[in-house]
Design a protein around this motif. Structure first.
Motif, PDB file in Angstrom:
ATOM      1  N   ILE A  17       0.840  -1.199   0.000  1.00 10.03           N
ATOM      2  CA  ILE A  17       0.000   0.000   0.000  1.00 10.03           C
ATOM      3  C   ILE A  17       0.876   1.251   0.000  1.00 10.03           C
ATOM      4  O   ILE A  17       0.619   2.221  -0.730  1.00 10.03           O
ATOM      5  CB  ILE A  17      -0.941   0.008   1.233  1.00 10.03           C
ATOM      6  N   ALA A  18       1.934   1.239   0.810  1.00  8.36           N
ATOM      7  CA  ALA A  18       2.854   2.383   0.846  1.00  8.36           C
ATOM      8  C   ALA A  18       3.489   2.590  -0.525  1.00  8.36           C
ATOM      9  O   ALA A  18       3.575   3.730  -1.017  1.00  8.36           O
ATOM     10  CB  ALA A  18       3.931   2.147   1.905  1.00  8.36           C
ATOM     11  N   GLU A  19       3.924   1.510  -1.166  1.00 14.62           N
ATOM     12  CA  GLU A  19       4.537   1.604  -2.495  1.00 14.62           C
ATOM     13  C   GLU A  19       3.539   2.131  -3.521  1.00 14.62           C
ATOM     14  O   GLU A  19       3.869   3.002  -4.340  1.00 14.62           O
ATOM     15  CB  GLU A  19       5.055   0.233  -2.932  1.00 14.62           C
ATOM     16  N   MET A  20       2.316   1.613  -3.473  1.00 14.54           N
ATOM     17  CA  MET A  20       1.286   2.019  -4.433  1.00 14.54           C
ATOM     18  C   MET A  20       0.998   3.514  -4.325  1.00 14.54           C
ATOM     19  O   MET A  20       0.974   4.234  -5.334  1.00 14.54           O
ATOM     20  CB  MET A  20       0.004   1.228  -4.180  1.00 14.54           C
ATOM     21  N   PHE A  21       0.810   4.011  -3.101  1.00 15.31           N
ATOM     22  CA  PHE A  21       0.494   5.427  -2.943  1.00 15.31           C
ATOM     23  C   PHE A  21       1.695   6.319  -3.254  1.00 15.31           C
ATOM     24  O   PHE A  21       1.521   7.435  -3.748  1.00 15.31           O
ATOM     25  CB  PHE A  21      -0.066   5.706  -1.548  1.00 15.31           C
ATOM     26  N   ASP A  22       2.900   5.841  -2.987  1.00 16.25           N
ATOM     27  CA  ASP A  22       4.085   6.587  -3.419  1.00 16.25           C
ATOM     28  C   ASP A  22       4.094   6.724  -4.941  1.00 16.25           C
ATOM     29  O   ASP A  22       4.395   7.787  -5.494  1.00 16.25           O
ATOM     30  CB  ASP A  22       5.369   5.878  -2.967  1.00 16.25           C
ATOM     31  N   ASN A  23       3.716   5.644  -5.633  1.00 21.06           N
ATOM     32  CA  ASN A  23       3.717   5.620  -7.101  1.00 21.06           C
ATOM     33  C   ASN A  23       2.704   6.589  -7.710  1.00 21.06           C
ATOM     34  O   ASN A  23       2.962   7.191  -8.756  1.00 21.06           O
ATOM     35  CB  ASN A  23       3.427   4.211  -7.619  1.00 21.06           C
ATOM     36  N   VAL A  24       1.526   6.705  -7.073  1.00 22.20           N
ATOM     37  CA  VAL A  24       0.445   7.507  -7.673  1.00 22.20           C
ATOM     38  C   VAL A  24       0.306   8.891  -7.041  1.00 22.20           C
ATOM     39  O   VAL A  24      -0.583   9.659  -7.430  1.00 22.20           O
ATOM     40  CB  VAL A  24      -0.918   6.769  -7.587  1.00 22.20           C
ATOM     41  N   SER A  25       1.174   9.225  -6.084  1.00 21.30           N
ATOM     42  CA  SER A  25       0.985  10.449  -5.295  1.00 21.30           C
ATOM     43  C   SER A  25       0.902  11.731  -6.129  1.00 21.30           C
ATOM     44  O   SER A  25       0.105  12.622  -5.830  1.00 21.30           O
ATOM     45  CB  SER A  25       2.104  10.590  -4.252  1.00 21.30           C
ATOM     46  N   SER A  26       1.684  11.820  -7.198  1.00 20.48           N
ATOM     47  CA  SER A  26       1.699  13.055  -7.992  1.00 20.48           C
ATOM     48  C   SER A  26       0.398  13.277  -8.761  1.00 20.48           C
ATOM     49  O   SER A  26       0.037  14.406  -9.092  1.00 20.48           O
ATOM     50  CB  SER A  26       2.884  13.052  -8.966  1.00 20.48           C
ATOM     51  N   ASN A  27      -0.322  12.192  -9.048  1.00 21.81           N
ATOM     52  CA  ASN A  27      -1.588  12.303  -9.800  1.00 21.81           C
ATOM     53  C   ASN A  27      -2.810  11.979  -8.950  1.00 21.81           C
ATOM     54  O   ASN A  27      -3.937  12.011  -9.439  1.00 21.81           O
ATOM     55  CB  ASN A  27      -1.576  11.340 -10.996  1.00 21.81           C
ATOM     56  N   THR A  64      -4.099   9.922   6.233  1.00 26.81           N
ATOM     57  CA  THR A  64      -4.417  11.274   5.760  1.00 26.81           C
ATOM     58  C   THR A  64      -4.095  11.504   4.289  1.00 26.81           C
ATOM     59  O   THR A  64      -4.671  12.381   3.655  1.00 26.81           O
ATOM     60  CB  THR A  64      -3.692  12.328   6.635  1.00 26.81           C
ATOM     61  N   GLY A  65      -3.169  10.712   3.717  1.00 23.98           N
ATOM     62  CA  GLY A  65      -2.833  10.866   2.304  1.00 23.98           C
ATOM     63  C   GLY A  65      -2.285  12.246   1.989  1.00 23.98           C
ATOM     64  O   GLY A  65      -1.314  12.699   2.593  1.00 23.98           O
ATOM     65  N   THR A  66      -2.945  12.954   1.070  1.00 25.57           N
ATOM     66  CA  THR A  66      -2.507  14.308   0.709  1.00 25.57           C
ATOM     67  C   THR A  66      -3.193  15.381   1.551  1.00 25.57           C
ATOM     68  O   THR A  66      -3.119  16.566   1.237  1.00 25.57           O
ATOM     69  CB  THR A  66      -2.764  14.588  -0.784  1.00 25.57           C
ATOM     70  N   GLY A  67      -3.886  14.957   2.610  1.00 28.82           N
ATOM     71  CA  GLY A  67      -4.411  15.905   3.583  1.00 28.82           C
ATOM     72  C   GLY A  67      -5.759  16.528   3.298  1.00 28.82           C
ATOM     73  O   GLY A  67      -6.169  17.450   4.001  1.00 28.82           O
ATOM     74  N   ASP A  68      -6.508  16.039   2.309  1.00 31.21           N
ATOM     75  CA  ASP A  68      -7.791  16.677   1.972  1.00 31.21           C
ATOM     76  C   ASP A  68      -8.786  16.684   3.134  1.00 31.21           C
ATOM     77  O   ASP A  68      -9.487  17.669   3.356  1.00 31.21           O
ATOM     78  CB  ASP A  68      -8.435  15.977   0.765  1.00 31.21           C
ATOM     79  N   PHE A  69      -8.864  15.561   3.864  1.00 29.24           N
ATOM     80  CA  PHE A  69      -9.830  15.474   4.968  1.00 29.24           C
ATOM     81  C   PHE A  69      -9.386  16.372   6.125  1.00 29.24           C
ATOM     82  O   PHE A  69     -10.207  17.031   6.762  1.00 29.24           O
ATOM     83  CB  PHE A  69      -9.945  14.021   5.424  1.00 29.24           C
ATOM     84  N   GLY A  89       5.339   9.795  -0.115  1.00 25.39           N
ATOM     85  CA  GLY A  89       4.985  10.502  -1.347  1.00 25.39           C
ATOM     86  C   GLY A  89       3.706  11.301  -1.194  1.00 25.39           C
ATOM     87  O   GLY A  89       3.620  12.467  -1.606  1.00 25.39           O
ATOM     88  N   MET A  90       2.696  10.693  -0.599  1.00 24.12           N
ATOM     89  CA  MET A  90       1.420  11.381  -0.380  1.00 24.12           C
ATOM     90  C   MET A  90       1.580  12.517   0.623  1.00 24.12           C
ATOM     91  O   MET A  90       1.043  13.616   0.436  1.00 24.12           O
ATOM     92  CB  MET A  90       0.388  10.370   0.131  1.00 24.12           C
ATOM     93  N   LEU A  91       2.343  12.267   1.684  1.00 26.72           N
ATOM     94  CA  LEU A  91       2.546  13.296   2.710  1.00 26.72           C
ATOM     95  C   LEU A  91       3.271  14.513   2.152  1.00 26.72           C
ATOM     96  O   LEU A  91       2.966  15.651   2.522  1.00 26.72           O
ATOM     97  CB  LEU A  91       3.337  12.713   3.884  1.00 26.72           C
ATOM     98  N   ALA A  92       4.222  14.282   1.233  1.00 25.93           N
ATOM     99  CA  ALA A  92       4.956  15.393   0.621  1.00 25.93           C
ATOM    100  C   ALA A  92       4.012  16.308  -0.144  1.00 25.93           C
ATOM    101  O   ALA A  92       4.106  17.546  -0.066  1.00 25.93           O
ATOM    102  CB  ALA A  92       6.043  14.858  -0.301  1.00 25.93           C
ATOM    103  N   VAL A  93       3.061  15.712  -0.877  1.00 27.40           N
ATOM    104  CA  VAL A  93       2.059  16.499  -1.604  1.00 27.40           C
ATOM    105  C   VAL A  93       1.185  17.264  -0.614  1.00 27.40           C
ATOM    106  O   VAL A  93       0.898  18.454  -0.792  1.00 27.40           O
ATOM    107  CB  VAL A  93       1.186  15.590  -2.492  1.00 27.40           C
TER     108      VAL A  93
END
Length: 240
Positions: A17-27, A64-69, A89-93
């Protein structure tokens, strides 16, 4: 059987899951809003409004991902929001978004495992999560941790995908989720597995009353499920 994004890998679900979200974080944000036709904004608003009367001062946003919530939760005027996620990756965004909003003093994003929170018990007025508990390696363990860090009398609000049950919306939704969404997700994110995993994980997830049973096992009481948009998504509320 545990649903994972990369079936050819031996890594744990948490690692995948960590790898997957790192991969898609920019989009991720673009795809999230595009694939839901923007309805995800409405879902988050509905969930956060449920906490308005309680005026929580300290809030924990799980996965939290990219923090929207967490950003939506600013409308509650809390003194502190902590967001936790396993994907750097998600946290950086998310950190960039929060910096642009000038809210770094209120929202803090941390790397962490939702099933092993490095936080004190009974420390948050409210614990929230949107589209994240479905990805827990162990759902009961994750929800139990969420209950542990919630103050006595505090509230937990979980927003998660669920499965529509009425004709013809069930059939239309399943067709879109299985055949349209994975193709668009693959083209934009360049990760063939991420948006195949999404519908698979939703199908395998215990929604509705099945989720409430696990919620209560974890220690929450006065639980309820609020279906949204023909049952595509549900809000789960629990008190400690």
């Amino acid at each position: 059987m545990t649903v994972v994004p990369y079936k050819d890998k031996t890594a744990t679900k948490r690692e995948q899951i960590a790898e997957m979200f790192d991969n898609v974080s920019s989009n991720y944000d673009f795809l999230n809003h595009f694939l839901s036709a923007g309805i995800d904004f409405y879902w988050r608003k509905r969930a956060i409004k449920l906490l308005r009367a309680e005026k929580p001062q300290t809030i924990l946003d799980i996965a939290t991902g990219t923090g929207d919530f967490a950003i939506e939760a600013l409308k509650l005027n809390p003194t502190k929001i902590i967001g936790v996620d396993i994907s750097e990756g998600m946290l950086a965004v998310g950190r960039e978004k929060i910096k642009k909003l000038g809210m770094k003093n209120v929202i803090e994003l941390r790397t962490g495992d939702s099933t092993n929170l490095l936080l004190e018990s009974n420390s948050f007025d409210a614990v929230i999560a949107s589209f994240g508990v479905r990805n827990f390696e162990n759902l009961l363990a994750g929800l139990t941790e969420m209950c542990r860090v919630t103050k006595s009398g505090g509230t937990c609000v979980v927003l998660e995908f669920s499965k529509p049950k009425t004709f013809p919306f069930k059939q239309l939704y399943n067709f879109y989720f299985r055949y349209i969404l994975p193709v668009i997700g693959r083209i934009v994110s360049k990760d063939a597995s991420a948006y195949t995993y999404l519908p698979e994980s939703v199908q395998a997830f215990p929604d509705g009353n099945d989720f409430l049973k696990v919620y209560e096992q974890a220690g929450f009481k006065n639980t309820k499920c609020i279906p949204l948009t023909f049952g595509i998504c549900s809000i789960y509320v629990g008190k400690k």
